[in-house]
Scaffold this motif. Structure first.
Motif, PDB file in Angstrom:
ATOM      1  N   MET A   1       0.844  -1.182   0.000  1.00 62.62           N
ATOM      2  CA  MET A   1       0.000   0.000   0.000  1.00 62.62           C
ATOM      3  C   MET A   1       0.890   1.246   0.000  1.00 62.62           C
ATOM      4  O   MET A   1       1.734   1.404   0.848  1.00 62.62           O
ATOM      5  CB  MET A   1      -0.895  -0.017   1.239  1.00 62.62           C
ATOM      6  N   THR A   2       0.665   2.100  -1.003  1.00 55.19           N
ATOM      7  CA  THR A   2       1.415   3.333  -1.165  1.00 55.19           C
ATOM      8  C   THR A   2       0.431   4.467  -1.387  1.00 55.19           C
ATOM      9  O   THR A   2      -0.542   4.308  -2.127  1.00 55.19           O
ATOM     10  CB  THR A   2       2.355   3.230  -2.384  1.00 55.19           C
ATOM     11  N   ASP A   3       0.676   5.616  -0.778  1.00 55.46           N
ATOM     12  CA  ASP A   3      -0.194   6.778  -1.005  1.00 55.46           C
ATOM     13  C   ASP A   3      -0.162   7.199  -2.468  1.00 55.46           C
ATOM     14  O   ASP A   3       0.907   7.197  -3.096  1.00 55.46           O
ATOM     15  CB  ASP A   3       0.249   7.968  -0.157  1.00 55.46           C
ATOM     16  N   ILE A   4      -1.320   7.565  -3.010  1.00 53.21           N
ATOM     17  CA  ILE A   4      -1.387   8.142  -4.347  1.00 53.21           C
ATOM     18  C   ILE A   4      -1.120   9.633  -4.210  1.00 53.21           C
ATOM     19  O   ILE A   4      -1.865  10.347  -3.552  1.00 53.21           O
ATOM     20  CB  ILE A   4      -2.753   7.891  -5.005  1.00 53.21           C
ATOM     21  N   THR A   5      -0.045  10.097  -4.820  1.00 57.82           N
ATOM     22  CA  THR A   5       0.317  11.508  -4.754  1.00 57.82           C
ATOM     23  C   THR A   5       0.115  12.230  -6.082  1.00 57.82           C
ATOM     24  O   THR A   5       0.086  13.455  -6.131  1.00 57.82           O
ATOM     25  CB  THR A   5       1.793  11.666  -4.332  1.00 57.82           C
ATOM     26  N   LYS A   6      -0.027  11.433  -7.163  1.00 58.23           N
ATOM     27  CA  LYS A   6      -0.133  12.034  -8.489  1.00 58.23           C
ATOM     28  C   LYS A   6      -0.861  11.085  -9.427  1.00 58.23           C
ATOM     29  O   LYS A   6      -0.646   9.874  -9.383  1.00 58.23           O
ATOM     30  CB  LYS A   6       1.273  12.319  -9.026  1.00 58.23           C
ATOM     31  N   LEU A   7      -1.715  11.653 -10.273  1.00 57.84           N
ATOM     32  CA  LEU A   7      -2.362  10.922 -11.354  1.00 57.84           C
ATOM     33  C   LEU A   7      -2.035  11.623 -12.662  1.00 57.84           C
ATOM     34  O   LEU A   7      -2.131  12.848 -12.754  1.00 57.84           O
ATOM     35  CB  LEU A   7      -3.885  10.910 -11.188  1.00 57.84           C
ATOM     36  N   SER A   8      -1.665  10.855 -13.652  1.00 57.17           N
ATOM     37  CA  SER A   8      -1.441  11.363 -14.999  1.00 57.17           C
ATOM     38  C   SER A   8      -2.502  10.735 -15.895  1.00 57.17           C
ATOM     39  O   SER A   8      -2.628   9.510 -15.941  1.00 57.17           O
ATOM     40  CB  SER A   8      -0.043  10.971 -15.472  1.00 57.17           C
ATOM     41  N   VAL A   9      -3.276  11.581 -16.580  1.00 57.06           N
ATOM     42  CA  VAL A   9      -4.369  11.101 -17.419  1.00 57.06           C
ATOM     43  C   VAL A   9      -4.144  11.611 -18.835  1.00 57.06           C
ATOM     44  O   VAL A   9      -4.262  12.808 -19.094  1.00 57.06           O
ATOM     45  CB  VAL A   9      -5.737  11.585 -16.878  1.00 57.06           C
ATOM     46  N   GLN A  10      -3.810  10.710 -19.745  1.00 55.67           N
ATOM     47  CA  GLN A  10      -3.632  11.059 -21.158  1.00 55.67           C
ATOM     48  C   GLN A  10      -4.939  10.744 -21.873  1.00 55.67           C
ATOM     49  O   GLN A  10      -5.411   9.599 -21.834  1.00 55.67           O
ATOM     50  CB  GLN A  10      -2.513  10.241 -21.779  1.00 55.67           C
ATOM     51  N   LEU A  11      -5.507  11.759 -22.516  1.00 53.62           N
ATOM     52  CA  LEU A  11      -6.748  11.583 -23.262  1.00 53.62           C
ATOM     53  C   LEU A  11      -6.530  11.983 -24.712  1.00 53.62           C
ATOM     54  O   LEU A  11      -5.886  12.995 -24.991  1.00 53.62           O
ATOM     55  CB  LEU A  11      -7.866  12.431 -22.669  1.00 53.62           C
ATOM     56  N   TYR A  12      -7.087  11.188 -25.620  1.00 52.12           N
ATOM     57  CA  TYR A  12      -6.985  11.427 -27.049  1.00 52.12           C
ATOM     58  C   TYR A  12      -8.397  11.509 -27.620  1.00 52.12           C
ATOM     59  O   TYR A  12      -9.143  10.531 -27.563  1.00 52.12           O
ATOM     60  CB  TYR A  12      -6.220  10.297 -27.739  1.00 52.12           C
ATOM     61  N   THR A  13      -8.742  12.661 -28.178  1.00 48.84           N
ATOM     62  CA  THR A  13     -10.015  12.821 -28.862  1.00 48.84           C
ATOM     63  C   THR A  13      -9.787  12.500 -30.333  1.00 48.84           C
ATOM     64  O   THR A  13      -8.818  12.960 -30.931  1.00 48.84           O
ATOM     65  CB  THR A  13     -10.541  14.261 -28.705  1.00 48.84           C
ATOM     66  N   ALA A  14     -10.682  11.700 -30.905  1.00 53.60           N
ATOM     67  CA  ALA A  14     -10.555  11.327 -32.314  1.00 53.60           C
ATOM     68  C   ALA A  14     -10.619  12.575 -33.192  1.00 53.60           C
ATOM     69  O   ALA A  14     -11.138  13.614 -32.786  1.00 53.60           O
ATOM     70  CB  ALA A  14     -11.659  10.346 -32.696  1.00 53.60           C
ATOM     71  N   SER A  15     -10.109  12.467 -34.396  1.00 52.28           N
ATOM     72  CA  SER A  15     -10.110  13.605 -35.319  1.00 52.28           C
ATOM     73  C   SER A  15     -11.314  13.581 -36.258  1.00 52.28           C
ATOM     74  O   SER A  15     -11.417  14.416 -37.148  1.00 52.28           O
ATOM     75  CB  SER A  15      -8.808  13.647 -36.121  1.00 52.28           C
ATOM     76  N   ASP A  16     -12.245  12.668 -36.063  1.00 54.06           N
ATOM     77  CA  ASP A  16     -13.461  12.577 -36.880  1.00 54.06           C
ATOM     78  C   ASP A  16     -14.276  13.869 -36.785  1.00 54.06           C
ATOM     79  O   ASP A  16     -14.219  14.575 -35.772  1.00 54.06           O
ATOM     80  CB  ASP A  16     -14.351  11.424 -36.399  1.00 54.06           C
ATOM     81  N   ALA A  17     -15.068  14.130 -37.814  1.00 52.62           N
ATOM     82  CA  ALA A  17     -15.980  15.281 -37.774  1.00 52.62           C
ATOM     83  C   ALA A  17     -16.939  15.107 -36.604  1.00 52.62           C
ATOM     84  O   ALA A  17     -17.503  14.034 -36.394  1.00 52.62           O
ATOM     85  CB  ALA A  17     -16.767  15.372 -39.083  1.00 52.62           C
ATOM     86  N   THR A  50      -2.203  15.636 -21.648  1.00 55.43           N
ATOM     87  CA  THR A  50      -1.994  14.912 -20.401  1.00 55.43           C
ATOM     88  C   THR A  50      -2.364  15.815 -19.241  1.00 55.43           C
ATOM     89  O   THR A  50      -1.794  16.896 -19.069  1.00 55.43           O
ATOM     90  CB  THR A  50      -0.533  14.445 -20.271  1.00 55.43           C
ATOM     91  N   TYR A  51      -3.326  15.366 -18.461  1.00 52.47           N
ATOM     92  CA  TYR A  51      -3.822  16.081 -17.287  1.00 52.47           C
ATOM     93  C   TYR A  51      -3.143  15.501 -16.052  1.00 52.47           C
ATOM     94  O   TYR A  51      -3.041  14.278 -15.907  1.00 52.47           O
ATOM     95  CB  TYR A  51      -5.336  15.925 -17.165  1.00 52.47           C
ATOM     96  N   ILE A  52      -2.684  16.388 -15.175  1.00 53.78           N
ATOM     97  CA  ILE A  52      -1.996  15.968 -13.958  1.00 53.78           C
ATOM     98  C   ILE A  52      -2.830  16.383 -12.751  1.00 53.78           C
ATOM     99  O   ILE A  52      -3.221  17.553 -12.628  1.00 53.78           O
ATOM    100  CB  ILE A  52      -0.584  16.595 -13.852  1.00 53.78           C
ATOM    101  N   ALA A  57       0.088  19.516 -10.351  1.00 54.42           N
ATOM    102  CA  ALA A  57      -1.201  19.588 -11.051  1.00 54.42           C
ATOM    103  C   ALA A  57      -1.246  20.673 -12.120  1.00 54.42           C
ATOM    104  O   ALA A  57      -0.699  21.757 -11.956  1.00 54.42           O
ATOM    105  CB  ALA A  57      -2.327  19.825 -10.048  1.00 54.42           C
ATOM    106  N   ASN A  58      -1.937  20.353 -13.235  1.00 52.18           N
ATOM    107  CA  ASN A  58      -2.196  21.340 -14.287  1.00 52.18           C
ATOM    108  C   ASN A  58      -3.696  21.434 -14.590  1.00 52.18           C
ATOM    109  O   ASN A  58      -4.077  21.975 -15.616  1.00 52.18           O
ATOM    110  CB  ASN A  58      -1.404  21.004 -15.562  1.00 52.18           C
ATOM    111  N   VAL A  59      -4.523  20.879 -13.707  1.00 51.50           N
ATOM    112  CA  VAL A  59      -5.971  20.889 -13.901  1.00 51.50           C
ATOM    113  C   VAL A  59      -6.602  22.059 -13.155  1.00 51.50           C
ATOM    114  O   VAL A  59      -6.029  22.581 -12.198  1.00 51.50           O
ATOM    115  CB  VAL A  59      -6.617  19.566 -13.432  1.00 51.50           C
ATOM    116  N   LEU A  60      -7.795  22.443 -13.610  1.00 45.17           N
ATOM    117  CA  LEU A  60      -8.554  23.461 -12.897  1.00 45.17           C
ATOM    118  C   LEU A  60      -9.074  22.888 -11.586  1.00 45.17           C
ATOM    119  O   LEU A  60      -9.268  21.681 -11.468  1.00 45.17           O
ATOM    120  CB  LEU A  60      -9.724  23.951 -13.758  1.00 45.17           C
ATOM    121  N   ASP A  61      -9.299  23.765 -10.620  1.00 42.25           N
ATOM    122  CA  ASP A  61      -9.791  23.340  -9.295  1.00 42.25           C
ATOM    123  C   ASP A  61      -8.911  22.234  -8.722  1.00 42.25           C
ATOM    124  O   ASP A  61      -9.405  21.246  -8.177  1.00 42.25           O
ATOM    125  CB  ASP A  61     -11.248  22.880  -9.377  1.00 42.25           C
ATOM    126  N   ASP A  62      -7.586  22.426  -8.849  1.00 48.70           N
ATOM    127  CA  ASP A  62      -6.648  21.379  -8.451  1.00 48.70           C
ATOM    128  C   ASP A  62      -6.748  21.001  -6.977  1.00 48.70           C
ATOM    129  O   ASP A  62      -6.559  19.841  -6.628  1.00 48.70           O
ATOM    130  CB  ASP A  62      -5.212  21.757  -8.819  1.00 48.70           C
TER     131      ASP A  62
END
Length: 143
Positions: A1-17, A50-52, A57-62
């Motif tokens: 068991m280790t404390d979670i100190t950071k989350l990295s979330v990579q999101l890719y939106t498709a390029s479709d219309a 990539t959202y941290i 943190a680089n997200v709003l309301d961090d």
């Protein structure tokens, strides 16, 4: 068991219309949900970012999207479902997700990575449309 100190979330939106959205995106992990948003125009067609959360943190309301408050640990990440959830602005707001990777404590102690192997690649069968008429959630698994 280790404390979670950071989350990295990579999101890719498709390029479709019509793939982009101004709706709301959430990540569920360790029994908690986090709002994915940054001070940029998120989730446009072809967008990759990539959202941290937590340390660096680089997200709003961090402060309110911090995995350290309340404290979460890596065992929690394996106990509860890990998912992406979309909530459109209205019934016609859809989003096409082409890829997602969530990393717990990247490069640190207790690192864990989650994705959906069906969303790896760029083929038409390797992305998913989310919206009120199709479903709003994609489950992820530990890799």
């Amino acid at each position: 068991m280790t404390d979670i100190t950071k989350l990295s979330v990579q999101l890719y939106t498709a390029s479709d219309a019509g793939a982009g959205t101004d709706g709301f995106v959430y990540i569920g992990i360790a029994g908690r949900e986090f709002h994915v948003d940054a001070s940029r125009n998120d989730f446009e067609a072809g967008d990759q970012f990539t959202y941290i959360f937590g340390d660096g943190a680089n997200v709003l309301d961090d402060a309110r999207n911090d995995p350290r408050l309340p404290r979460l640990d890596t065992d929690d990440a394996d106990r509860y479902p890990v998912y992406v959830r979309f909530s459109g602005k209205d019934n016609d707001d859809d989003w096409c997700l082409e890829g997602v990777t969530v990393t717990v404590n990247p490069g640190g102690s207790g690192t864990r990575t989650y994705d959906n192997p069906r969303l790896v690649g760029t083929g038409n069968d390797q992305k998913i449309w989310l919206g009120k008429r199709f479903g709003n959630t994609v489950q992820l698994r530990r890799v």
